[in-house]
Design a protein around this motif. Structure first.
Motif, short mmCIF file in Angstrom:
data_model
loop_
_atom_site.label_atom_id
_atom_site.label_comp_id
_atom_site.label_asym_id
_atom_site.label_seq_id
_atom_site.Cartn_x
_atom_site.Cartn_y
_atom_site.Cartn_z
N GLY A 1 -0.92 -8.73 -70.34
CA GLY A 1 -0.88 -7.27 -70.40
C GLY A 1 -0.27 -6.74 -71.68
N ARG A 2 0.86 -7.34 -72.11
CA ARG A 2 1.53 -6.84 -73.32
C ARG A 2 0.67 -7.08 -74.55
NH1 ARG A 2 3.57 -11.62 -71.90
NH2 ARG A 2 3.92 -13.26 -73.47
N VAL A 3 -0.08 -8.21 -74.55
CA VAL A 3 -0.97 -8.49 -75.68
C VAL A 3 -2.12 -7.50 -75.70
CG1 VAL A 3 -2.46 -10.21 -76.74
CG2 VAL A 3 -0.30 -10.92 -75.68
N MET B 1 14.97 -11.82 -78.94
CA MET B 1 15.50 -10.49 -79.28
C MET B 1 14.74 -9.87 -80.44
SD MET B 1 19.60 -11.19 -78.91
CE MET B 1 20.00 -9.54 -79.44
N ALA B 2 14.39 -10.66 -81.44
CA ALA B 2 13.63 -10.15 -82.59
C ALA B 2 12.25 -9.68 -82.15
CB ALA B 2 13.51 -11.22 -83.65
N ARG B 3 11.63 -10.46 -81.25
CA ARG B 3 10.31 -10.09 -80.76
C ARG B 3 10.37 -8.76 -80.00
NH1 ARG B 3 9.51 -14.00 -77.27
NH2 ARG B 3 8.91 -15.44 -78.92
N GLU B 4 11.39 -8.62 -79.16
CA GLU B 4 11.56 -7.37 -78.41
C GLU B 4 11.80 -6.20 -79.35
OE1 GLU B 4 11.96 -4.74 -75.21
OE2 GLU B 4 11.12 -6.76 -75.38
N ALA B 5 12.60 -6.41 -80.41
CA ALA B 5 12.87 -5.34 -81.38
C ALA B 5 11.59 -4.92 -82.09
CB ALA B 5 13.91 -5.80 -82.38
N LEU B 6 10.77 -5.90 -82.48
CA LEU B 6 9.50 -5.58 -83.13
C LEU B 6 8.58 -4.81 -82.20
CD1 LEU B 6 8.73 -8.89 -85.10
CD2 LEU B 6 9.20 -6.64 -86.09
N THR B 7 8.55 -5.22 -80.94
CA THR B 7 7.70 -4.53 -79.97
C THR B 7 8.14 -3.08 -79.79
OG1 THR B 7 7.29 -6.60 -78.80
CG2 THR B 7 6.82 -4.57 -77.61
N VAL C 1 3.53 -9.80 -80.49
CA VAL C 1 2.91 -10.48 -79.34
C VAL C 1 2.25 -11.78 -79.77
CG1 VAL C 1 2.58 -8.36 -78.04
CG2 VAL C 1 0.79 -9.12 -79.62
N GLY C 2 2.56 -12.26 -80.97
CA GLY C 2 2.01 -13.52 -81.42
C GLY C 2 0.61 -13.43 -81.95
N GLY C 3 0.19 -12.26 -82.34
CA GLY C 3 -1.15 -12.09 -82.90
C GLY C 3 -1.13 -12.01 -84.41
N ARG C 4 -2.30 -11.81 -84.97
CA ARG C 4 -2.45 -11.69 -86.43
C ARG C 4 -3.31 -10.48 -86.75
NH1 ARG C 4 -3.54 -17.00 -85.28
NH2 ARG C 4 -5.77 -16.60 -85.48
N ASP D 1 0.54 -4.34 -88.10
CA ASP D 1 1.08 -5.67 -88.41
C ASP D 1 2.22 -6.05 -87.47
OD1 ASP D 1 -0.76 -5.76 -90.41
OD2 ASP D 1 0.63 -5.25 -92.02
N ALA D 2 3.25 -5.19 -87.40
CA ALA D 2 4.40 -5.52 -86.57
C ALA D 2 4.03 -5.59 -85.10
CB ALA D 2 5.50 -4.47 -86.78
N ARG D 3 3.14 -4.71 -84.67
CA ARG D 3 2.73 -4.71 -83.27
C ARG D 3 2.05 -6.02 -82.89
NH1 ARG D 3 0.42 0.53 -82.43
NH2 ARG D 3 2.33 1.18 -81.39
#
Length: 418
Positions: free
Chosen positions: A320-322, A262-268, A393-396, A387-389
């Motif tokens: 795709g999302r990444v 849910m946190a990941r979806e909110a950040l996206t 998706v697990g990036g830096r 940053d948040a984007r």
């Protein structure tokens, strides 16, 4: 906010029918057409009066021997040029001004040209009289208002003076000449007043149009800002608050995993709050596809980029999302470079590695740089859009900014754990 108002203003202007004249000067839509109408009226009108004067010039003239033909040629050649220029809409102001000046000079030399000529008749006007008001309307095209008024008064008065000099001040010419001068003054004043009135109306219409467009832009920008505020508020309430509550209440591994999701979806969603389109498919795409997407997105922003591709054989495909997150974050970095560094030395490089599998996008510029730590908390260009984007998706992301330029590095590895 400024960019929103600018785009809305461009959209508003786009709703107004555009021709070559309007595109050249959007703020003078009506004035441009009024000027063209005036030249189209002056051209045929001058042709009619000029033809009348030309016909009168074929009759017995008042000039002495040797003066008639040169004077007729000197006056009618600029007149013909003015009529043609007004009809074609090219160089009308130049040739109209030339004729107005030449005609006034012809009046000045008229007493000399008629000295020793045939005796004039009080009931007949010389051919030059028929062109007095043609010189007046020529000033409407060529000169500013104060010169139009000056010419409208000076030309008939000059004709009356030179006519009285020609006839030697005879009393039987006073009334006819006074009537001619009065008629020319009245007609000239009406013509100048009409020209001034139509131009004033056109200017007021253009001003009202510009004010309406500006009001439309302001209202639309305000509505867009309010819509964005409501959307972000709803997002914060529904997504972020929900994720925080789920995280607080999580007591089992499954609940913690759900809270992280849910946190990941909110950040996206927060990172893509300005996008109205859906996220799209998560089908993996080749790493080199990112470079193509960045170039396409840059062209849509009006920036011509050629992304340097350094993708090794065996680089894993990117989800795709990444891929979308990397492209959008890269475009935010490009937009920042254009806005704050004027795109000085702007370059974009895409790197792909087989081991460890992953991709990296580097956006560099040679601008003045900035202090990353000094960015206000309410500025989300870097925190939200970069940053948040990437975090979603697990990036830096890493930003290195110095006096010699700024480098934004966006990385994602296929082995990253969320």
């Amino acid at each position: 906010m400024v960019e929103t108002e600018r785009s809305v203003l461009d959209e508003a202007w786009g709703r107004i029918p555009h021709t070559r004249e309007v595109q050249a000067e959007q703020g003078s839509f009506t004035q441009t057409r009024i000027e063209r109408v005036i030249t189209l009226i002056v051209g045929p009108g001058s042709l009619v009066l000029g033809a009348q004067a030309f016909a009168a010039a074929f009759g017995p003239g008042d000039e002495a021997d040797g003066w008639h033909v040169p004077l007729v040629v000197a006056v009618f050649l600029p007149l013909v040029a003015m009529v043609v220029a007004c009809s074609l809409g090219r160089f009308a102001r130049v040739f109209s001004g030339v004729f107005a000046v030449v005609f006034l000079l012809a009046l000045v030399v008229w007493p000399v040209a008629t000295a020793g000529g045939p005796a004039p008749v009080p009931t007949e006007n010389p051919w030059i009289f028929y062109l007095v008001n043609v010189a007046t309307v020529a000033t409407i095209v060529a000169f500013p208002l104060w010169l139009q008024v000056a010419w409208t008064i000076a030309t008939p008065v000059m004709f009356g003076i030179v006519r009285m000099i020609q006839v030697g001040g005879r009393g039987d010419f006073v009334v006819p000449i006074a009537l001619d001068v009065s008629f020319a003054l009245i007609l000239g004043s009406v013509l100048v007043t009409l020209g001034w009135m139509y131009r004033s109306i056109a200017a007021n219409v253009d001003q009202a149009r510009a004010s309406a467009v500006s009001s439309y832009a302001s209202a639309a920008a305000t509505a867009a800002t309010e819509h964005e505020r409501v959307a972000v508020a709803a997002l914060m309430h529904d997504s972020v608050l929900g994720a925080l509550l789920a995280a607080e209440r999580a007591s089992t591994p499954r609940e913690r995993t759900l809270a992280v999701s849910m946190a990941r979806e909110a950040l996206t969603r927060l990172a893509n709050a300005e996008k109205d389109s859906l996220e799209g498919s998560d089908e993996p795409v080749p790493a080199v596809r990112l470079a193509d997407d960045i170039e396409t997105a840059a062209r849509e922003l009006g920036v011509e980029l050629s992304v340097v591709r350094r993708v090794e054989e065996g680089t894993p495909r990117v989800p795709g999302r990444v891929a979308r997150a990397l492209v959008l974050a890269a475009m935010q970095a490009v937009a920042n470079a254009v806005q704050h560094a004027d795109a000085q030395g702007l370059t974009v490089q895409l790197s792909g590695h087989a081991a460890p599998g992953g991709v990296a996008v580097r956006v560099r510029d040679t601008g003045p740089g900035f202090d990353v730590a000094a960015i206000p908390p309410d500025r989300l260009g870097i925190r939200g859009s970069i940053d948040a984007r990437l975090a979603a998706v697990g990036g830096r992301s890493e930003i290195d900014s110095q006096a010699g330029g700024t480098t934004v590095t966006l990385e994602w590895e296929s082995g990253d754990r969320w």
